[in-house]
Design an enzyme around this catalytic site. Structure first.
Site, PDB file in Angstrom:
ATOM      1  N   HIS A   1      26.705 -29.994  32.640  1.00 43.69           N
ATOM      2  CA  HIS A   1      25.512 -30.680  33.125  1.00 43.69           C
ATOM      3  C   HIS A   1      25.626 -31.055  34.597  1.00 43.69           C
ATOM      4  CE1 HIS A   1      24.133 -31.857  28.817  1.00 43.69           C
ATOM      5  NE2 HIS A   1      23.717 -30.664  29.175  1.00 43.69           N
TER       6      HIS A   1
ATOM      7  N   ARG B   1       7.531 -44.397  44.455  1.00 46.76           N
ATOM      8  CA  ARG B   1       7.611 -45.141  43.193  1.00 46.76           C
ATOM      9  C   ARG B   1       8.596 -46.304  43.359  1.00 46.76           C
ATOM     10  NH1 ARG B   1       7.784 -39.518  40.858  1.00 46.76           N
ATOM     11  NH2 ARG B   1       5.840 -39.202  39.708  1.00 46.76           N
TER      12      ARG B   1
ATOM     13  N   ARG C   1       3.409 -47.375  46.499  1.00 44.49           N
ATOM     14  CA  ARG C   1       2.744 -47.939  45.319  1.00 44.49           C
ATOM     15  C   ARG C   1       3.445 -49.229  44.934  1.00 44.49           C
ATOM     16  NH1 ARG C   1       2.673 -44.433  39.925  1.00 44.49           N
ATOM     17  NH2 ARG C   1       4.854 -45.087  39.850  1.00 44.49           N
TER      18      ARG C   1
ATOM     19  N   GLU D   1      -6.318 -43.903  37.301  1.00 46.23           N
ATOM     20  CA  GLU D   1      -5.604 -43.375  36.136  1.00 46.23           C
ATOM     21  C   GLU D   1      -6.103 -43.975  34.831  1.00 46.23           C
ATOM     22  OE1 GLU D   1      -1.467 -44.401  36.791  1.00 46.23           O
ATOM     23  OE2 GLU D   1      -2.029 -46.279  37.756  1.00 46.23           O
TER      24      GLU D   1
ATOM     25  N   ASN E   1      -0.950 -38.116  35.065  1.00 43.70           N
ATOM     26  CA  ASN E   1      -0.067 -38.343  33.918  1.00 43.70           C
ATOM     27  C   ASN E   1      -0.668 -39.375  32.970  1.00 43.70           C
ATOM     28  OD1 ASN E   1       1.554 -36.664  35.389  1.00 43.70           O
ATOM     29  ND2 ASN E   1       3.185 -38.132  35.742  1.00 43.70           N
ATOM     30  N   ASP E   2      -1.061 -40.532  33.521  1.00 42.86           N
ATOM     31  CA  ASP E   2      -1.655 -41.572  32.695  1.00 42.86           C
ATOM     32  C   ASP E   2      -3.126 -41.285  32.398  1.00 42.86           C
ATOM     33  OD1 ASP E   2       0.368 -43.308  31.985  1.00 42.86           O
ATOM     34  OD2 ASP E   2       0.258 -44.443  33.842  1.00 42.86           O
TER      35      ASP E   2
ATOM     36  N   ARG F   1       1.711 -39.752  25.622  1.00 42.20           N
ATOM     37  CA  ARG F   1       2.392 -38.547  26.112  1.00 42.20           C
ATOM     38  C   ARG F   1       3.874 -38.532  25.778  1.00 42.20           C
ATOM     39  NH1 ARG F   1       4.343 -40.352  31.385  1.00 42.20           N
ATOM     40  NH2 ARG F   1       3.180 -42.170  32.090  1.00 42.20           N
TER      41      ARG F   1
ATOM     42  N   CYS G   1      -1.637 -37.426  42.593  1.00 40.37           N
ATOM     43  CA  CYS G   1      -0.180 -37.558  42.647  1.00 40.37           C
ATOM     44  C   CYS G   1       0.488 -37.373  41.287  1.00 40.37           C
ATOM     45  CB  CYS G   1       0.220 -38.910  43.235  1.00 40.37           C
ATOM     46  SG  CYS G   1      -0.365 -40.326  42.284  1.00 40.37           S
TER      47      CYS G   1
END
Length: 847
Positions: A463, A570, A606, A705, A728-729, A739, A776
């Site tokens: 990994h 983020r 954000r 969102e 995404n949201d 999700r 985004c």
């Protein structure tokens, strides 16, 4: 007097049953509850340690009766008995009686002074009165008292594995996470290898089945939701666990697959073996690196194993360390997702499941309880035993998972003994030399400072190598141990294609390697010729391309990949990485550092977006039934102005002399925007009064969102300077699907026309108000989405840094007329699948 324990998946249910029983006997009987688990997102479940503690709290020589609801409650109760001494175990009885009626009958019997046999008999006969009232004959085969929980139906499916590497860490993690969502007991065995049956909710047991491509598995589910559980697991297999075997740098194969000779680039440079200081290893990651070395020595954490008289503090210490390790790993997962992509970062999903593995936790707890070991002594003993189990496997790929076991084990051990985490920060470029690196070590490396890696162990499928490959760091593994004796600062050159390493290379070797490196760079430059050019369609329409980031390291990677700025910083990563909220000065330093690297490029910060799938324990974010619909994003910030104002002060202070914009997440109402802006104005007023400079014209935007934000986009647009759509949201809210839930995750495709119409509506509202609008979410990195997003009129996209070159290349081969045609057609389709089919069947599939 007989004691009674109520075991249930639901804490609220168990408390209600206990309250009713207590009222019936005025508290004359000792009643204890063992219910629910300490997981805000999935609170339903049972824990053997809770059951043991409940039994201990009501234990009496007269006996203890344990009543359970279903599924794993029985397993947890049986496991709890193993923690007891034999003479105590003989006096604890597990009863199959119905939970509510059985508890009532048993409590009344115990209060009257009945012995344990009489109490059990009363519990078992608890349904007689109800059956009589309803006219049901107890002998009727359709009505069996006391057997329901013992004779639950077991369903089985048999599936073949098609993944190239079988159930390696990432698909194993998906399997376990899916199995753990159901009440039914999931068990699995490898029919091809003839293994025994293991628990489906244990990442270690599932991984050690040694499941490879072509193997057949038998999966059973026992419980009320057995059919649903097996259907969800079958869907994972049919979807190939989301692995599509994309073509990578090594050729057409899955990331991490052993390299065959035909898959490598053609080597036009001969092996340079002219020096005695030439070492041969195994090529792991392509590229040439020349730099002084830095020796990294992983020091084992010293611990002492000793006897303790009071086990409760040790159990609590273990729990605290596990929770802290989960928080650290979650932060690493989130940061890695941004930096190297979701597929590779999913390695840390497996680490999170490792920390939740019930078999592992029960083994540690048993050592603490039965042998009265201290927490770190018990933990280390179990980790060592597990690592040895992996080493003893015949499958070489599974043997390599020892590194993951050690990685997670050391993280928890470090937290138990309060050791500081090891940071590898370098002021000058180096080649890192080590016996091996853990995935966590590798994920934190800065590829602008660590130019290459040399290890004496490891393999191309480890990994850590997969992560190094994603970071673009050349690596050679399996080198002679003599390299570990070199002094720091020794000049070394490595060739990640041939596996050769030169110590203090001669001029002719350096010249040849430099030529090879230049040739590779030319090839890369040709591949990404336009990466630092604007994204412009063939007919002249430009769209700004920014990057999503979580750290200063991400910024450097983004700029190298052609980012024109940062469209989403983020900031939750700053909060996830430590035990307390970062101070204003800590945040200021990070914001200023990132802004300095960006120079005049935009930086959109954000504000704190936690909750949902990103809880913060130290902010007292309590368990919620529907966390994605709960106290998260701007809702939490407005409720905690102390946290919010601290962040806004740092952002404002950092904005002076830079192009910083602030963005509020999870906006659902106009009032939320207005309140957030008022707090921002208050902060700015305080700074102004204190004479602290900031950008007086700093732009303010919001994340779109939530469907309500789309519906009132015209009003919201009058309050802010820009929109940024978080697909995404937005997708999960529009499609009403979690999700993170595999059973409905297939609905969470942002190319569904319903979601695309939301994007279209938002863009139109923004442009009518004269503000710009970006996107985004992960949709921007989806190749099929590029022409549609362009055609919908977006002004900007922000995506993970690795996806930027492909996005720009795609845009350059489109015209706006084509893009608009695709957007129009997509809006008229009936499903996401139809949208994708429409795109891929077009002439654009050749692009």
């Amino acid at each position: 007097m007989v004691g009674i324990v109520i075991v249930s998946h639901s804490f609220q249910l168990a408390q209600g049953v206990r309250e009713l029983a207590v009222q019936m006997v005025q508290g004359k009987v000792s009643l204890a509850v063992a219910a629910g688990i300490d997981d805000p997102d999935n609170p339903l479940g049972t824990d053997a340690m809770q059951v043991y503690q409940a039994i201990a709290s009501v234990y009496s020589d007269d006996g203890v009766l344990v009543l359970m609801d279903l599924g794993s409650a029985l397993l947890s109760a049986e496991m709890a008995l193993e923690f007891l001494a034999q003479e105590q175990r003989d006096k604890v009885h597990l009863c199959e009686a119905p939970l509510v009626e059985g508890t009532m009958a048993a409590t009344v019997a115990a209060a009257s002074g009945s012995n344990i046999e009489q109490v059990i008999a009363e519990a078992r006969g608890a349904l007689v009165a109800k059956a009589t009232q309803l006219g049901i004959v107890i002998g009727d085969p359709s009505f069996v008292i006391g057997e329901g929980q013992k004779t639950q139906t077991t369903k089985e499916i048999r599936l073949f594995v098609s993944n190239r590497l079988g159930l390696h860490a990432r698909p194993s993690a998906q399997f376990v996470a899916t199995a753990a969502r159901f009440q039914s007991q999931i068990k699995v065995r490898n029919l091809t290898k003839g293994t025994g049956t293991v628990r489906g909710d244990s990442i270690n047991q599932v991984t050690t089945l040694g499941v490879r491509q072509g193997h057949q598995l038998a999966i059973t589910a026992t419980g009320s939701d057995a059919d649903e559980a097996l259907a969800a697991l079958q869907a994972l297999f049919e979807n190939n666990f989301g692995e599509d075997g994309e073509v990578g740098e090594w050729g057409s194969r899955e990331v991490g697959e052993p390299v065959s000779g035909g898959a490598q680039e053609k080597n036009t440079f001969p092996h340079l073996c002219s020096s005695v200081d030439h070492l041969q290893g195994i090529p792991a990651c392509l590229g040439v690196a020349i730099a002084p070395i830095f020796q990294y020595h992983s020091s084992p954490i010293p611990i002492q194993q000793y006897h303790v008289n009071n086990i409760e503090p040790q159990l609590q210490r273990l729990l605290n360390a596990i929770q802290a390790a989960q928080q650290e790993t979650q932060a690493l997962l989130s940061q890695s997702s941004t930096q190297i992509g979701d597929a590779e970062a999913a390695i840390f999903d497996a680490h999170l499941l490792f920390l939740e593995d019930p078999v592992l936790m029960e083994a540690v707890q048993r050592r603490i309880l039965e042998r009265q070991l201290n927490a770190e002594g018990a933990w280390q003993e179990v980790i060592d035993e597990l690592a040895n189990n992996y080493r003893s496997l015949e499958d070489s790929y599974l043997q390599e998972r020892v590194a993951d076991v050690v990685d997670v084990g050391q993280r928890v051990l470090r937290l138990l003994v309060s050791n500081a985490s090891v940071q590898m920060n370098f002021s000058e470029p180096v080649i890192l030399v080590a016996s091996d690196l853990t995935p966590s070590n590798t994920a934190m490396l800065d590829p602008t400072k660590v130019l290459g890696i040399c290890t004496t162990s490891g393999s191309v499928t480890s990994h850590s190598v997969i992560i190094a490959r994603s970071l673009g760091i050349p690596e050679v593994v399996g080198l002679p141990t003599g390299i570990l004796q070199l002094a720091n600062g020794t000049l070394v050159a490595l060739d990640g294609e041939t596996g050769e390493v030169w110590i203090e290379p001669q001029p002719d070797v350096l010249a040849a390697l430099e030529a090879k490196r230049e040739a590779r760079q030319v090839k890369q430059q040709q591949t990404f010729a336009a990466v630092h050019e604007p994204a412009i369609t063939s007919d002249g329409r430009q769209i700004n391309v920014f990057a999503n980031i979580g750290s200063i390291l991400d910024v450097k990677v983004a700029l190298n990949n052609g980012a024109e700025g940062v469209g989403l910083f983020r900031t939750e990563f700053l909060y996830l990485q430590q035990a307390n909220a970062p101070s204003e000065e800590e945040q200021l330093a990070i914001y200023q550092e990132i802004a300095s690297v960006l120079e005049t490029r935009p930086l959109i910060i954000r504000t704190l977006d936690v909750g949902g799938d990103k809880p913060l324990p130290y902010l007292d974010m309590q368990s919620e039934t529907n966390p994605f619909l709960g106290w998260r994003g701007i809702r939490m910030c407005l409720a905690r102005p102390d946290i919010f104002k601290t962040q806004l002060r740092a952002i404002c202070r950092a904005s002076f002399g830079h192009q910083i914009k602030v963005m509020f997440p999870m906006i659902a109402t106009v009032e939320e925007v207005q309140t957030a802006k008022a707090i921002l104005a208050e902060v700015q007023g305080e700074l102004r009064q204190a004479g602290i400079p900031f950008d007086e014209a700093m732009s303010v935007g919001i994340m779109v969102e939530v469907p309500s934000a789309v519906a009132i986009a015209e009003q919201l647009a009058t309050e802010v300077n820009f929109f940024s759509i978080g697909t995404n949201d937005l997708c999960q809210y529009v499609m009403a699907c979690d999700r993170t839930n595999p059973r409905v995750a297939s609905l969470a495709d942002a190319l569904h026309p319903a979601v695309l119409r939301m994007i279209e509506q938002t863009v139109q509202a923004a442009h009518q108000a004269g503000i710009w609008v970006g996107l985004c979410g992960e949709l921007a990195a989806d190749r099929d989405a590029v022409p549609i997003l362009l055609g919908l009129g977006l002004d900007e996209v922000s995506l993970n840094p690795q996806a930027i070159p492909a996005f720009k290349s795609r845009v350059a081969q489109l015209t706006m007329a084509q893009a608009q045609a695709f957007a129009t057609s997509a809006l008229q389709q009936g499903s996401a699948a139809k949208v994708r089919e429409m795109v891929t069947s077009s002439v654009l599939k050749q692009i």
